[in-house]
Write an enzyme that holds these catalytic residues in place. Structure first.
Site, PDB file in Angstrom:
ATOM      1  N   TRP A  51       0.805  -1.229   0.000  1.00  0.00           N
ATOM      2  CA  TRP A  51       0.000   0.000   0.000  1.00  0.00           C
ATOM      3  C   TRP A  51       0.841   1.284   0.000  1.00  0.00           C
ATOM      4  O   TRP A  51       1.804   1.406   0.755  1.00  0.00           O
ATOM      5  CB  TRP A  51      -0.882   0.019   1.256  1.00  0.00           C
ATOM      6  CG  TRP A  51      -1.526   1.354   1.476  1.00  0.00           C
ATOM      7  CD1 TRP A  51      -1.037   2.395   2.229  1.00  0.00           C
ATOM      8  CD2 TRP A  51      -2.745   1.815   0.918  1.00  0.00           C
ATOM      9  NE1 TRP A  51      -1.891   3.471   2.173  1.00  0.00           N
ATOM     10  CE2 TRP A  51      -2.955   3.140   1.378  1.00  0.00           C
ATOM     11  CE3 TRP A  51      -3.699   1.242   0.067  1.00  0.00           C
ATOM     12  CZ2 TRP A  51      -4.078   3.891   1.013  1.00  0.00           C
ATOM     13  CZ3 TRP A  51      -4.814   1.998  -0.286  1.00  0.00           C
ATOM     14  CH2 TRP A  51      -4.992   3.297   0.185  1.00  0.00           C
ATOM     15  N   MET A  52       0.390   2.251  -0.822  1.00  0.00           N
ATOM     16  CA  MET A  52       1.011   3.584  -0.805  1.00  0.00           C
ATOM     17  C   MET A  52      -0.089   4.652  -0.799  1.00  0.00           C
ATOM     18  O   MET A  52      -1.085   4.514  -1.501  1.00  0.00           O
ATOM     19  CB  MET A  52       1.867   3.762  -2.071  1.00  0.00           C
ATOM     20  CG  MET A  52       2.428   5.166  -2.249  1.00  0.00           C
ATOM     21  SD  MET A  52       3.468   5.313  -3.714  1.00  0.00           S
ATOM     22  CE  MET A  52       2.224   5.547  -4.986  1.00  0.00           C
ATOM     23  N   ASN A  53       0.105   5.734  -0.018  1.00  0.00           N
ATOM     24  CA  ASN A  53      -0.707   6.937  -0.252  1.00  0.00           C
ATOM     25  C   ASN A  53       0.197   8.156  -0.385  1.00  0.00           C
ATOM     26  O   ASN A  53       1.132   8.100  -1.200  1.00  0.00           O
ATOM     27  CB  ASN A  53      -1.901   7.088   0.708  1.00  0.00           C
ATOM     28  CG  ASN A  53      -1.627   7.096   2.185  1.00  0.00           C
ATOM     29  OD1 ASN A  53      -1.242   6.094   2.750  1.00  0.00           O
ATOM     30  ND2 ASN A  53      -1.845   8.220   2.844  1.00  0.00           N
ATOM     31  N   ASP A  54      -0.037   9.229   0.321  1.00  0.00           N
ATOM     32  CA  ASP A  54       0.574  10.538   0.038  1.00  0.00           C
ATOM     33  C   ASP A  54       2.081  10.536  -0.281  1.00  0.00           C
ATOM     34  O   ASP A  54       2.850   9.854   0.393  1.00  0.00           O
ATOM     35  CB  ASP A  54       0.457  11.455   1.262  1.00  0.00           C
ATOM     36  CG  ASP A  54      -0.891  11.453   1.916  1.00  0.00           C
ATOM     37  OD1 ASP A  54      -1.819  10.844   1.383  1.00  0.00           O
ATOM     38  OD2 ASP A  54      -1.015  12.055   2.989  1.00  0.00           O
ATOM     39  N   GLN A  70       3.757   7.634   2.029  1.00  0.00           N
ATOM     40  CA  GLN A  70       3.034   6.874   3.038  1.00  0.00           C
ATOM     41  C   GLN A  70       2.968   5.427   2.569  1.00  0.00           C
ATOM     42  O   GLN A  70       2.489   5.138   1.462  1.00  0.00           O
ATOM     43  CB  GLN A  70       1.625   7.449   3.216  1.00  0.00           C
ATOM     44  CG  GLN A  70       1.594   8.786   3.912  1.00  0.00           C
ATOM     45  CD  GLN A  70       1.928   8.647   5.383  1.00  0.00           C
ATOM     46  OE1 GLN A  70       1.072   8.317   6.194  1.00  0.00           O
ATOM     47  NE2 GLN A  70       3.180   8.890   5.749  1.00  0.00           N
ATOM     48  N   TRP A  78      -4.339   0.416   3.782  1.00  0.00           N
ATOM     49  CA  TRP A  78      -3.750   1.359   4.726  1.00  0.00           C
ATOM     50  C   TRP A  78      -3.635   0.724   6.113  1.00  0.00           C
ATOM     51  O   TRP A  78      -4.477  -0.074   6.511  1.00  0.00           O
ATOM     52  CB  TRP A  78      -4.644   2.606   4.764  1.00  0.00           C
ATOM     53  CG  TRP A  78      -4.095   3.747   5.545  1.00  0.00           C
ATOM     54  CD1 TRP A  78      -3.275   4.717   5.083  1.00  0.00           C
ATOM     55  CD2 TRP A  78      -4.348   4.047   6.920  1.00  0.00           C
ATOM     56  NE1 TRP A  78      -2.980   5.605   6.091  1.00  0.00           N
ATOM     57  CE2 TRP A  78      -3.627   5.213   7.221  1.00  0.00           C
ATOM     58  CE3 TRP A  78      -5.104   3.437   7.937  1.00  0.00           C
ATOM     59  CZ2 TRP A  78      -3.643   5.808   8.491  1.00  0.00           C
ATOM     60  CZ3 TRP A  78      -5.112   4.013   9.198  1.00  0.00           C
ATOM     61  CH2 TRP A  78      -4.391   5.190   9.467  1.00  0.00           C
ATOM     62  N   ASP A 185       0.603  16.789   9.171  1.00  0.00           N
ATOM     63  CA  ASP A 185       1.161  16.972   7.828  1.00  0.00           C
ATOM     64  C   ASP A 185       2.002  18.250   7.688  1.00  0.00           C
ATOM     65  O   ASP A 185       1.747  19.098   6.821  1.00  0.00           O
ATOM     66  CB  ASP A 185       0.039  16.953   6.766  1.00  0.00           C
ATOM     67  CG  ASP A 185      -0.851  15.724   6.894  1.00  0.00           C
ATOM     68  OD1 ASP A 185      -0.400  14.734   7.490  1.00  0.00           O
ATOM     69  OD2 ASP A 185      -1.993  15.763   6.400  1.00  0.00           O
ATOM     70  N   GLU A 236      -5.903  18.738   5.096  1.00  0.00           N
ATOM     71  CA  GLU A 236      -4.726  17.877   5.205  1.00  0.00           C
ATOM     72  C   GLU A 236      -3.626  18.379   4.259  1.00  0.00           C
ATOM     73  O   GLU A 236      -3.891  19.156   3.337  1.00  0.00           O
ATOM     74  CB  GLU A 236      -5.078  16.432   4.806  1.00  0.00           C
ATOM     75  CG  GLU A 236      -6.159  15.791   5.665  1.00  0.00           C
ATOM     76  CD  GLU A 236      -6.450  14.341   5.315  1.00  0.00           C
ATOM     77  OE1 GLU A 236      -6.611  13.540   6.236  1.00  0.00           O
ATOM     78  OE2 GLU A 236      -6.530  13.997   4.118  1.00  0.00           O
TER      79      GLU A 236
HETATM   80  C1  FRU Z   1      -3.867  12.271   3.654  1.00  0.00           C
HETATM   81  C2  FRU Z   1      -3.606  11.668   5.023  1.00  0.00           C
HETATM   82  C3  FRU Z   1      -2.760  12.610   5.863  1.00  0.00           C
HETATM   83  C4  FRU Z   1      -2.106  11.668   6.831  1.00  0.00           C
HETATM   84  C5  FRU Z   1      -1.873  10.455   5.977  1.00  0.00           C
HETATM   85  C6  FRU Z   1      -1.950   9.166   6.729  1.00  0.00           C
HETATM   86  O1  FRU Z   1      -4.141  11.332   2.678  1.00  0.00           O
HETATM   87  O2  FRU Z   1      -4.828  11.379   5.663  1.00  0.00           O
HETATM   88  O3  FRU Z   1      -3.496  13.643   6.470  1.00  0.00           O
HETATM   89  O4  FRU Z   1      -0.926  12.185   7.368  1.00  0.00           O
HETATM   90  O5  FRU Z   1      -2.840  10.480   4.962  1.00  0.00           O
HETATM   91  O6  FRU Z   1      -1.575   8.094   5.923  1.00  0.00           O
END
Ligand code: FRU
Length: 524
Positions: A51-54, A70, A78, A185, A236
């Protein structure tokens, strides 16, 4: 250069063969793509697995672009967040690195930023080596479960070996939680006029600015945004930077990016922006209008690179190409999510107010294969022109509205033989660009996925419409009117999109020019 015009269906296959044998600047041969990964893009960054996000900690240091993100190394959904890491020298080829930051007793590692502390203001440098400093949010899930609301606070880590290994600062956290549930953040930048560091922080429904001489002790300066902008969700991943008001101007304005989830213009996650002045303490917006960086559904948490050398001077951004409405259930198995292409931000003056322009980074031109051109012609009412395109392509279209018999909508469909498609167009009635992924393939994983996404845009008498599109297997990035309006959408077709159809509904539009470039697909 190849020219073709009004190609009939049976010719499509022939053209595809011809395309793969043309001699591009760089190789466009299909890479060995795992058969069970039909949605893996070629030139967009994805984690190898999981998994990857920000995007996090975007910083340029000694010739290297760092991309932290992330990351959950144990799952494709997540969970306890780490900072994954990749390095590039050209924003095109990324080398995967070991995980940079692991959770510790203070919490999971949420989003944040990184800077090069050239003057060693932090004192963390050693033997003349300037430290790379990362400032991120600790998310303490144990505290959260205990019912406390003070479970997010800011921590610091530094690297003395060009980002290869990281040491957590022994005095963490560097900014305590003041009793607010969403407090995260941090985006840190050096403010030259006041010779101090600025931290831009997302705090529930607003932004707070803090200042510091050394990245370690932080003082509250001001807050912004409780009564302004979109408030359909939590704020965010902010960013704050200065840009010239037009490319050749010496006047500058400040841009504040604020991601919001939910509450985006087409549902779910999106990033709004404000323009105005910032004096090292306070941000004063120049308009109260709500404006968006990208009107598609899949560009979130985008932030910009720190420390791009002055000689380059670009403001380069990367966003997460997904949306919290469905990110955890999209139909990829081994990994989840890609980043947007790197883009540059610019301002343009529109009747005294600065508007944000986004453009693909020029490095992407290096991926271009041999250009194919379509002849200029009038697309007649209802007519469709078909052409074959590769899975990774850049498509540049210029349209001109005739004096009469103008269409209700026109644009381009990109699809496959199964009639799955994504449509990019301009609607003359509602005065909006749009991306329609209603029939783009699998959407069964979420009721929020399918839809037609719009970006209001008035032509104001202008008769020329430009569309630049980047296709990469499972995503389309649509830059309209030279980046004045941008839309990014992902999709999951059951077989590759390799057809392009131009259309004009209920009237005519002139195709002035069309260029299609296959993009190199053997990138790491
Ligand atoms: C945005 C967010 C950030 C938080 C991160 C957690 O997508 O919700 O606010 O730091 O992802 O993974």
């Amino acid at each position: 250069m190849t020219t073709f015009h009004r190609i009939s269906m049976p010719l499509i296959l022939l053209l595809l063969v011809a395309l793969s044998s043309c001699s591009p600047n760089r190789s466009t041969e299909a890479p060995v793509k795992a058969a069970n990964e039909p949605h893996r893009p070629f030139y967009h960054f994805t984690p190898d697995s999981m998994w990857m996000n920000d995007p996090n900690g975007l910083v340029f240091y000694e010739g290297e672009y760092h991309l932290f993100y992330q990351y959950h190394p144990q799952s494709t959904v997540w969970g306890p967040m780490h900072w994954g890491h990749a390095i590039s020298r050209d924003l095109l080829q990324w080398e995967h690195q070991p995980v940079a930051l692991y959770p510790d007793s203070l919490g999971w590692i949420f989003s944040g930023s990184a800077v090069a502390d050239h003057q060693n203001t932090s004192g963390l440098g050693k033997e003349g080596i300037a430290p790379l400093v990362a400032i991120f949010t600790y998310h303490n899930s144990k505290l959260e479960q205990s019912g406390s609301i003070t479970y997010q606070y800011q921590g610091l880590a530094y690297s003395l070996d060009k980002g290869r290994s990281w040491i957590k600062y022994s005095g963490n956290p560097v900014l305590e939680n003041p009793g607010i549930k969403d407090f995260r953040d941090p985006k840190v930048s050096w403010h030259n006029p006041s010779q101090q560091w600025i931290m831009t922080l997302a705090v529930a429904d607003h932004i707070r600015f803090y200042t510091s001489p050394n990245l370690i002790s932080w003082t509250f300066a001001s807050e912004f945004g409780k009564q302004i902008g979109a408030h359909g969700g939590v704020w965010e991943c902010p960013d704050l930077f200065e840009l010239p008001v037009s490319n050749n101007s010496t006047e500058k304005k400040w841009v504040l990016l604020v991601s919001i989830n939910p509450g985006g213009p087409n549902g779910g996650s999106a990033t709004q922006y404000f323009t105005g002045n910032f004096d090292g303490k306070t941000f004063i917006p120049e308009t109260t209008e709500t404006r968006w960086v990208d009107h598609g559904k899949d560009n979130y948490a985008g932030v910009t690179y720190a420390d791009i050398p002055d000689a380059d001077g670009r403001r380069i951004a990367i966003g997460w190409m997904s949306n919290w409405q469905y990110a955890t259930v999209v139909p990829t198995k081994k990994w989840r999510s890609a980043m947007t292409m790197p883009r540059t931000f610019h301002l343009t003056d529109d009747e005294g107010i600065s508007q944000l322009i986004s453009l693909p980074v020029t490095e992407l031109k290096q991926l271009r294969g041999k250009e194919m051109k379509l002849e200029s012609y009038m697309i007649e009412k209802g007519e469709i022109q078909e052409s074959a395109i590769p899975l990774a392509a850049e498509i540049q279209l210029v349209f001109e509205l005739p004096a009469d018999n103008i269409p209700t909508s026109f644009g381009v469909e990109i699809g496959n033989q199964k009639h799955e498609k994504i449509i990019a167009g301009y609607d003359m009635i509602s005065e909006a660009f749009y991306l329609d992924r209603n029939e783009s393939g699998d959407g069964s994983f979420s009721a929020e996925f399918k839809g037609k996404h719009t970006a209001p845009y008035q032509l104001k008498g202008n008769r020329t419409i430009t569309m630049q599109l980047f296709l990469d297997v499972a995503s389309l990035e649509f830059f309209a009117q030279e980046g004045a309006t941008v839309m990014t959408d992902i999709f999951f077709p059951s077989m590759p999109f390799n057809q392009l159809r131009l259309f004009s509904n209920d009237g005519n539009v002139r195709l002035v020019s069309a260029s299609i470039y296959p993009l190199q697909t053997d990138i790491k």
